[in-house]
Design a protein around this motif. Structure first.
Motif, mmCIF file in Angstrom:
data_model
loop_
_atom_site.group_PDB
_atom_site.id
_atom_site.type_symbol
_atom_site.label_atom_id
_atom_site.label_comp_id
_atom_site.label_asym_id
_atom_site.label_seq_id
_atom_site.Cartn_x
_atom_site.Cartn_y
_atom_site.Cartn_z
ATOM 1 N N ARG A 92 0.842 -1.199 0.000
ATOM 2 C CA ARG A 92 0.000 0.000 0.000
ATOM 3 C C ARG A 92 0.874 1.245 0.000
ATOM 4 N N LEU A 93 0.586 2.156 -0.932
ATOM 5 C CA LEU A 93 1.293 3.422 -1.009
ATOM 6 C C LEU A 93 0.489 4.515 -0.326
ATOM 7 N N LYS A 94 1.171 5.569 0.050
ATOM 8 C CA LYS A 94 0.491 6.686 0.692
ATOM 9 C C LYS A 94 -0.262 7.480 -0.364
ATOM 10 N N GLY A 95 -1.580 7.466 -0.269
ATOM 11 C CA GLY A 95 -2.407 8.177 -1.233
ATOM 12 C C GLY A 95 -3.176 9.295 -0.560
ATOM 13 N N LYS A 96 -4.219 9.761 -1.239
ATOM 14 C CA LYS A 96 -5.048 10.837 -0.700
ATOM 15 C C LYS A 96 -6.083 10.280 0.249
ATOM 16 N N GLY A 97 -6.175 10.873 1.431
ATOM 17 C CA GLY A 97 -7.184 10.451 2.397
ATOM 18 C C GLY A 97 -6.986 9.005 2.829
ATOM 19 N N ARG A 98 -8.118 8.305 2.985
ATOM 20 C CA ARG A 98 -8.085 6.924 3.466
ATOM 21 C C ARG A 98 -8.363 5.925 2.345
ATOM 22 N N THR A 99 -8.384 6.396 1.101
ATOM 23 C CA THR A 99 -8.623 5.479 -0.005
ATOM 24 C C THR A 99 -7.366 4.655 -0.283
ATOM 25 N N LYS A 100 -7.563 3.467 -0.804
ATOM 26 C CA LYS A 100 -6.461 2.549 -1.032
ATOM 27 C C LYS A 100 -5.737 2.852 -2.348
ATOM 28 N N HIS A 101 -4.415 2.766 -2.259
ATOM 29 C CA HIS A 101 -3.556 2.870 -3.443
ATOM 30 C C HIS A 101 -2.557 1.718 -3.329
ATOM 31 N N LEU A 102 -2.787 0.660 -4.090
ATOM 32 C CA LEU A 102 -2.025 -0.574 -3.939
ATOM 33 C C LEU A 102 -1.193 -0.871 -5.182
ATOM 34 N N VAL A 103 -0.048 -1.496 -4.938
ATOM 35 C CA VAL A 103 0.784 -2.025 -6.011
ATOM 36 C C VAL A 103 0.953 -3.517 -5.758
ATOM 37 N N TYR A 104 0.702 -4.330 -6.787
ATOM 38 C CA TYR A 104 0.799 -5.783 -6.650
ATOM 39 C C TYR A 104 2.094 -6.281 -7.293
ATOM 40 N N ILE A 105 2.831 -7.100 -6.540
ATOM 41 C CA ILE A 105 4.127 -7.618 -6.969
ATOM 42 C C ILE A 105 4.076 -9.138 -7.049
ATOM 43 N N ASP A 106 4.571 -9.688 -8.158
ATOM 44 C CA ASP A 106 4.719 -11.141 -8.271
ATOM 45 C C ASP A 106 5.849 -11.566 -7.336
ATOM 46 N N PRO A 107 5.540 -12.354 -6.305
ATOM 47 C CA PRO A 107 6.578 -12.697 -5.315
ATOM 48 C C PRO A 107 7.676 -13.611 -5.871
ATOM 49 N N TYR A 108 7.477 -14.189 -7.054
ATOM 50 C CA TYR A 108 8.471 -15.111 -7.622
ATOM 51 C C TYR A 108 9.439 -14.391 -8.568
ATOM 52 N N THR A 109 8.964 -13.340 -9.220
ATOM 53 C CA THR A 109 9.803 -12.654 -10.209
ATOM 54 C C THR A 109 10.100 -11.206 -9.834
ATOM 55 N N GLY A 110 9.336 -10.647 -8.905
ATOM 56 C CA GLY A 110 9.507 -9.237 -8.565
ATOM 57 C C GLY A 110 8.855 -8.302 -9.564
ATOM 58 N N THR A 111 8.109 -8.863 -10.501
ATOM 59 C CA THR A 111 7.441 -8.053 -11.519
ATOM 60 C C THR A 111 6.248 -7.305 -10.915
ATOM 61 N N MET A 112 6.129 -6.051 -11.324
ATOM 62 C CA MET A 112 4.969 -5.283 -10.892
ATOM 63 C C MET A 112 3.770 -5.731 -11.723
ATOM 64 N N MET A 113 2.769 -6.342 -11.065
ATOM 65 C CA MET A 113 1.630 -6.917 -11.768
ATOM 66 C C MET A 113 0.590 -5.865 -12.142
ATOM 67 N N GLY A 114 0.518 -4.802 -11.370
ATOM 68 C CA GLY A 114 -0.467 -3.768 -11.660
ATOM 69 C C GLY A 114 -0.637 -2.832 -10.484
ATOM 70 N N GLU A 115 -1.329 -1.750 -10.739
ATOM 71 C CA GLU A 115 -1.572 -0.715 -9.727
ATOM 72 C C GLU A 115 -3.072 -0.539 -9.566
ATOM 73 N N PHE A 116 -3.530 -0.510 -8.308
ATOM 74 C CA PHE A 116 -4.948 -0.352 -8.007
ATOM 75 C C PHE A 116 -5.156 0.938 -7.229
#
Length: 412
Positions: A92-116
């Motif tokens: 979870r990244l620091k975003g605006k207010g209390r809304t979620k800002h997430l980054v998903y990482i493949d734990p096997y390759t370290g690849t960034m899977m996407g941003e939510f």
């Protein structure tokens, strides 16, 4: 039940319905849609939240954290541990207010899977429409006012429905062979009665989110010490001793997993040298939830809170809010879904029954006998509702004041 009281309640039932029914239908439809949040989010975001398990060992959390930091300059607030081998790690990244800002990482390759970004999701927009009518604070006040009048609808509807004879048709059963107006009336009244308990649970779970009532509830919780302990939400007053090197994220993950916490585990990362690690879990049963603080250097437990430390009002509040969202298993979800669908049908039936009953070019608000006087019991009930739900009390004053001014103008 006195016929005069029934007539008075019928009048206010119609007034409450005319004021609130369009909004109630909107809230019901958006509420039903929001119940499919998990399915909709899975459809849109499965490609970033799920990974293909590999034979190799997963990367360390420190390596995964480094991947996030290469992707974004925003501070990393926390990490949610994957529950199984095919889940991505969620940072979870620091975003605006209390809304979620997430980054998903493949734990096997370290690849960034996407941003939510929660604010950009479809379900978030439906939730804002459901809770705020997309109007921010003014919208929440309107929704709270409608919810307050909905309680009036339930009370007056129950009084109107209350059996006055031994005839059960139209009370517990629908008269399908009667006129169309009677049929639609029965579909509204009988259905509403049978789902009345579900509706009460729904409204009890909704009110804590409101502005005025919700704020007053928080004040009562604070005054009675029946809410969250301060340390449950905030790490103020909990400090790490800055000695030696800080623990790695992997060392903290091992300590968190050793606690055998139920459900999903989240680790909040220290943002300052003296800040602690915070470990919390979200579980099916509230009684399994805990909050733990660890010294980021020594790994010592600085504070530990269990659900026993949470006050009674917060406990009840969380139970009803979860029931409101259908979070207590599939039985809760299905009961809520079927109840909301039946309620939507009852609302539509009430509109048809009203149109068939009302005179042309008139609102068709039932009249009250001139000899009727409000008793102390009704006055006490209205006063109690006005105190508990201040927006309802204010609206009643405005309606009575407007009616008084209108009557004075008519008489002059």
């Amino acid at each position: 039940m006195s016929p005069k009281i029934t007539q008075w309640c019928w009048r206010w039932h119609v007034i409450a319905g005319l004021l609130s029914l369009p909004f109630v239908i909107l809230l019901t439809v958006t509420g039903i849609a929001y119940m499919f949040k998990a399915e909709v989010n899975h459809y849109f975001y499965q490609h970033m939240t799920e990974v293909t398990p590999q034979l190799s060992e997963p990367l360390s959390y420190e390596q995964q954290l480094a991947s996030v930091q290469r992707f974004s300059n925003l501070p990393v607030v926390s990490v949610t541990l994957a529950a199984n081998a095919n889940q991505a790690s969620a940072f979870r990244l620091k975003g605006k207010g209390r809304t979620k800002h997430l980054v998903y990482i493949d734990p096997y390759t370290g690849t960034m899977m996407g941003e939510f970004k929660q604010v950009d999701s479809l379900m978030y927009k439906i939730r804002k429409l459901h809770g705020e009518l997309l109007l921010d604070k003014p919208g929440t006040l309107v929704v709270e006012l409608i919810a307050s009048w909905f309680i009036v609808l339930l009370i007056t509807g129950l009084i109107i429905w209350w059996p006055s004879t031994k005839q059960l048709a139209g009370v517990f059963s629908v008269r399908f062979k009667a006129s169309k107006r009677i049929l639609w009336r029965d579909l509204h009244a009988v259905t509403s009665f049978w789902i009345g308990l579900i509706l009460l649970v729904v409204i009890a779970g909704a009110m804590p989110w409101t502005d005025v009532f919700g704020s007053n509830l928080k004040r009562v919780q604070k005054m009675t010490d029946s809410g969250y302990p301060m340390a449950w939400r905030s790490d103020k007053g909990v400090y790490s001793q800055v000695v030696g090197r800080p623990m790695t994220l992997d060392e903290m993950v091992n300590k968190a997993q050793a606690q055998n916490l139920a459900g999903t585990i989240e680790i909040k990362l220290p943002q300052k040298d003296e800040s602690p690690f915070k470990v919390s879990n979200r579980s099916f049963w509230l009684s399994d939830q805990q909050v733990m603080y660890f010294d980021q250097y020594s790994g010592q437990v600085l504070n530990q809170l269990t659900w026993d430390d949470v006050g009674l009002l917060m406990d009840m509040r969380q139970v009803f809010m979860r029931l409101h969202q259908g979070e207590y298993g599939r039985v809760n979800w299905w009961i809520l879904l079927v109840g909301c669908m039946l309620f939507l049908m009852a609302n539509i039936a009430s509109i048809i029954a009203y149109i068939k009953r009302k005179p042309r070019q008139r609102l068709g608000i039932p009249a009250v006998p001139k000899s009727f006087k409000i008793g102390y019991g009704l006055l006490l009930l209205i006063a109690l509702l006005a105190i508990v739900f201040p927006l309802f009390g204010l609206s009643v004053i405005l309606i009575i004041g407007g009616q008084y001014v209108f009557n004075r103008q008519q008489s002059t």
